[in-house]
Design an enzyme around this catalytic site. Structure first.
Site, short mmCIF file in Angstrom:
data_model
loop_
_atom_site.label_atom_id
_atom_site.label_comp_id
_atom_site.label_asym_id
_atom_site.label_seq_id
_atom_site.Cartn_x
_atom_site.Cartn_y
_atom_site.Cartn_z
N CYS A 242 46.03 33.06 29.01
CA CYS A 242 46.67 32.45 27.85
C CYS A 242 46.60 33.39 26.64
CB CYS A 242 46.05 31.12 27.45
SG CYS A 242 46.10 29.90 28.75
N ARG B 211 48.89 38.06 29.54
CA ARG B 211 47.73 37.17 29.69
C ARG B 211 48.06 35.90 30.46
NH1 ARG B 211 43.73 38.67 25.52
NH2 ARG B 211 42.70 36.72 25.96
N TRP C 149 48.66 30.35 31.09
CA TRP C 149 48.27 30.52 32.49
C TRP C 149 47.64 29.18 32.87
CZ3 TRP C 149 43.89 30.12 35.47
CH2 TRP C 149 43.98 30.64 36.76
N ASN D 278 43.10 28.06 24.63
CA ASN D 278 42.78 28.92 25.77
C ASN D 278 41.38 28.54 26.22
OD1 ASN D 278 42.50 30.96 27.62
ND2 ASN D 278 42.12 32.56 26.10
N GLY D 279 41.22 28.23 27.50
CA GLY D 279 39.91 27.83 27.99
C GLY D 279 40.04 26.54 28.76
N GLU E 238 39.99 47.33 47.90
CA GLU E 238 40.99 47.43 46.84
C GLU E 238 42.41 47.49 47.44
OE1 GLU E 238 41.01 46.88 43.86
OE2 GLU E 238 42.78 47.84 43.05
N LYS F 234 45.23 44.74 46.49
CA LYS F 234 46.54 45.09 45.93
C LYS F 234 47.65 44.50 46.80
CE LYS F 234 45.80 47.28 42.22
NZ LYS F 234 44.76 46.27 42.01
N GLU G 64 47.80 40.73 46.21
CA GLU G 64 48.22 40.22 44.91
C GLU G 64 49.65 40.56 44.55
OE1 GLU G 64 45.67 41.47 41.72
OE2 GLU G 64 45.83 43.56 42.23
N HIS H 212 32.31 43.26 64.78
CA HIS H 212 31.53 42.02 64.72
C HIS H 212 32.41 40.82 64.39
CE1 HIS H 212 27.83 44.29 65.11
NE2 HIS H 212 28.50 45.22 64.44
N LYS I 139 46.60 38.96 33.63
CA LYS I 139 45.89 40.24 33.50
C LYS I 139 44.44 40.02 33.06
CE LYS I 139 46.13 44.91 32.88
NZ LYS I 139 45.93 45.38 34.25
C1 F6R Z 1 43.55 43.32 40.23
C2 F6R Z 1 43.11 43.04 38.89
C3 F6R Z 1 42.01 42.05 38.70
C4 F6R Z 1 41.04 42.53 37.61
C5 F6R Z 1 39.97 41.49 37.34
C6 F6R Z 1 38.95 41.95 36.32
O1 F6R Z 1 44.58 44.23 40.25
O2 F6R Z 1 43.62 43.58 37.95
O3 F6R Z 1 41.35 41.82 39.89
O4 F6R Z 1 40.46 43.73 38.03
O5 F6R Z 1 40.59 40.32 36.87
O6 F6R Z 1 39.54 42.24 35.10
P1 F6R Z 1 38.80 43.13 34.02
O7 F6R Z 1 38.69 44.50 34.56
O8 F6R Z 1 39.68 43.06 32.81
O9 F6R Z 1 37.47 42.51 33.81
#
Ligand code: F6R
Length: 613
Positions: free
Chosen positions: A2, A27, A74, A100-101, A486, A490, A493, A509, A608
């Site tokens: 948000c 956000r 969000w 927000n929250g 990772e 990726k 997501e 396993h 984000k």
């Molecule tokens: C994945 C991604 C998220 C962030 C996670 C932590 O591509 O961007 O998994 O890595 O939300 O965010 P930060 O680094 O801002 O604490």
């Protein structure tokens, strides 16, 4: 999560709010809305969907007034609909709030309000706030008192801004706990509040950050602060150096593609002034660490979420291997809810590109309560993580707009490698010749990254091949296991394909039962000390009819011969292999997402910055 903006001044508020919401959209992009106080009442516009849709809706109507608030959502409570979009407005239209929250006790509060005759227009937890504040104002309180009293009744972390036609020309803001915070901007004849510094920068670089339990009162002529008891709080104005970076995609079709391509420059910026080439040494003076303090450390605990957790895992590996201090990475949300054994002889390193992730901040609070020394590794100077930590290592990657982290992960791994080397020297574990060799290896990283980000064609072809698959397995070992996680993250997501990252040794396993010609396996197997182990894994997958895509060192003549597809990384020392191996993980997911017509910059359901638990 948000984005929040509030404006009061001489100019029309709506265009300013909309521009700010465009900056804040990363956000959350489920819905967007604004409320502007006018003489005849509250002008509100809100729509499910992107800020662009809100902008078109606002153009068609007369949203006039010089004091207003805005929000990008969000969703947590209540579906993605127009009626659940913020701002929430009181029944008589005299006041509006954005939030927000999470209001954790909203059911109980709502029941009380319904019993008193309030009608709810949404399914959100946030709406209780506007009705509670409205009740206080109807009893004669001003806006800030209504907000303070409401704040004392809600449970959970929150950032709230509000305005009311009965208290004109004013916006108030509150921060409770770690729900992403609020930054206050001091302007000339105008003042603003926002969840993110970037939204303020077109208007001012003079700011103050709200601490938990503080209320900001903004009018056209000034900004003042009080605590929840109504006592005045003195806040220092900070002048920030940062200018607003042009968030332009340039020649790139997506921000993610641009940010992947920017990794060589990002790595250069991250290394600059931290490497002393003449002496062959790493220098991190911002940490203000002495050799005596480092020798006393009993453990290093790295915390983070998502991609930052994966960077932390790679960092823990480097710290333990190089500095010989027991090191582990932990998911911040798990860490905060157990009884971690940490104390003054523990170094906690919080990895968070935004510096605002709720779980990471809560874990940092926990570490502070237990007197651990703390460093933040973050992109955002002035973020909440930097204010909790004893010292900060900035990533210097440059603003990342794509929701999926790319260049910030590379820089997090670079910074943590520098930290490992620095701790190693101060602890007496790293001989000068090894440090000098490491400096040279790191210095080569930007050049080697450049060679990789240009090689995209092979990825496009391979993406076409795997875009129809439903499941993918990623395997890695040692420092490359976090890269397997990772790669899978990726792919999930941005391409919405189910993928799992496994330590290669774990495959037998359980996961091996799923291997078939319909589940491709991506194996991270560049030339290193674990190459032969990876060769065995590849053979085991092939023996069961599985298709293998391998990430190999250029010129590989072993594994390359038995796999179905190979992607190559430059021949490089093990110290920088994790950073180089990351690029194929990013490019493959990116091209699969594009091939499937998904928007890699704004994947569904994601935001984000995750400022709620
Ligand atoms: C994945 C991604 C998220 C962030 C996670 C932590 O591509 O961007 O998994 O890595 O939300 O965010 P930060 O680094 O801002 O604490």
């Amino acid at each position: 999560m948000c984005g929040i903006i509030a404006y009061t001044g001489r100019q029309q508020a709506a265009p300013i709010l909309i521009e700010a919401l465009k900056t804040l959209e990363y956000r959350g992009y489920d819905s967007a809305g604004i409320a502007v106080a006018a003489e005849k009442g509250m002008n509100t516009a809100k729509v499910a969907g992107r800020v662009e849709a809100l902008a078109s809706s606002v153009k068609k109507r007369d949203v006039r007034g010089t004091t207003g608030i805005g929000h990008t959502r969000w969703a947590t409570h209540g579906g993605v609909t127009d009626r659940n979009a913020h701002p929430h407005v009181s029944t008589d239209g005299s006041m509006a709030i954005v939030h927000n929250g999470i209001v954790e006790n909203y059911l109980e509060l709502k029941a009380g309000l319904v019993a008193r005759g309030y009608r709810f227009a949404s399914d959100t937890d946030s709406e209780v706030i506007v009705h509670m504040m409205d009740g206080f104002m109807k009893d004669g309180d001003n806006l800030e008192t209504a907000l303070r009293k409401t704040a004392r009744m809600i449970r959970g972390a929150a950032a709230i801004v509000a305005l009311a036609t009965d208290d004109p020309g004013k916006v108030v803001g509150l921060r409770l706990g770690n729900a992403g915070g609020l930054v206050c901007g001091f302007g000339d004849g105008q003042n603003l509040l926002a969840s993110d510094l970037l939204a303020l920068l077109p208007h001012t670089n003079r700011v103050a950050y709200l601490e938990s339990g503080e209320v900001a009162i903004a009018t056209r002529t000034g900004l003042s602060f009080i605590d929840l008891e109504g006592r005045a709080v003195n806040k220092q104005e900070i002048v920030v150096e940062r200018t607003r970076e042009a968030a332009a995609r340039g020649k790139f079709p997506h921000f993610m593609a641009k940010e992947i391509a920017e990794q060589p420059q990002a790595a250069t910026a991250c290394l600059r002034q931290r490497i002393d080439f003449e002496r062959g040494r790493i220098e991190l003076p911002e940490l203000k660490l002495t050799a005596g303090e480092v020798r006393k450390l009993r453990q290093v605990v790295l915390i983070g979420m998502g991609t930052s957790l994966h960077a932390a895992m790679a960092g823990a590996h480097a710290i333990e291997a190089i500095a010989r201090i027991p090191a582990r990475a932990e998911n911040a949300s798990e860490f905060r809810y157990r009884e971690p054994v940490i104390g003054p002889e523990t170094l906690v390193v919080a990895v968070t590109q935004s510096g605002e992730t709720a779980d990471t901040l809560a874990a940092m609070d926990e570490a502070r309560r237990r007197s651990a020394r703390q460093f933040a590794v973050t992109e955002v100077d002035g973020s909440q993580a930097t204010r909790i930590a004893d010292a900060t290592l900035l990533l210097r990657a440059g603003q990342e707009i794509g929701v999926a982290s790319t260049k910030t992960m590379t820089c997090s791994m670079v910074v943590l490698t520098l930290l490992a080397l620095y701790l190693g020297r101060l602890r007496g574990e790293l001989a000068p010749d090894r440090e000098r060799a490491a400096v040279e290896q790191l210095a080569a990283l930007p050049r080697l990254l450049s060679a990789m980000t240009e090689l995209e064609d092979g990825y496009r072809t391979l993406a076409e091949r795997i875009k129809s698959t439903d499941h993918l397995l990623y395997l890695g070992r040692g420092p490359l296991f976090p890269l397997a996680l990772e790669g899978a993250l990726k792919m999930k997501e941005i391409a919405y394909i189910h993928a799992e990252g496994y330590p290669a040794g774990e495959m037998k396993h359980g996961f091996i039962a799923l291997i078939s010609d319909r589940v491709p396996t991506i194996v991270l197997a560049p030339r290193n000390g674990l190459y032969e182990k990876m060769l065995s894994n590849v053979n085991e997958v092939k023996a069961r009819g599985g298709e293998v895509i391998a990430i190999l060192t250029e010129g590989d003549e072993g594994i390359a011969k038995i796999v179905d597809h190979a992607l190559y990384v430059p021949d490089a020392p093990e110290l920088i292999q994790p950073m180089l191996s990351l690029v194929p993980m990013q490019l493959l997911a990116y091209h699969v997402a594009v091939g499937l017509n998904r928007d890699p910059d704004k994947p569904r359901n994601l935001a984000k910055t995750v400022t709620v638990e």
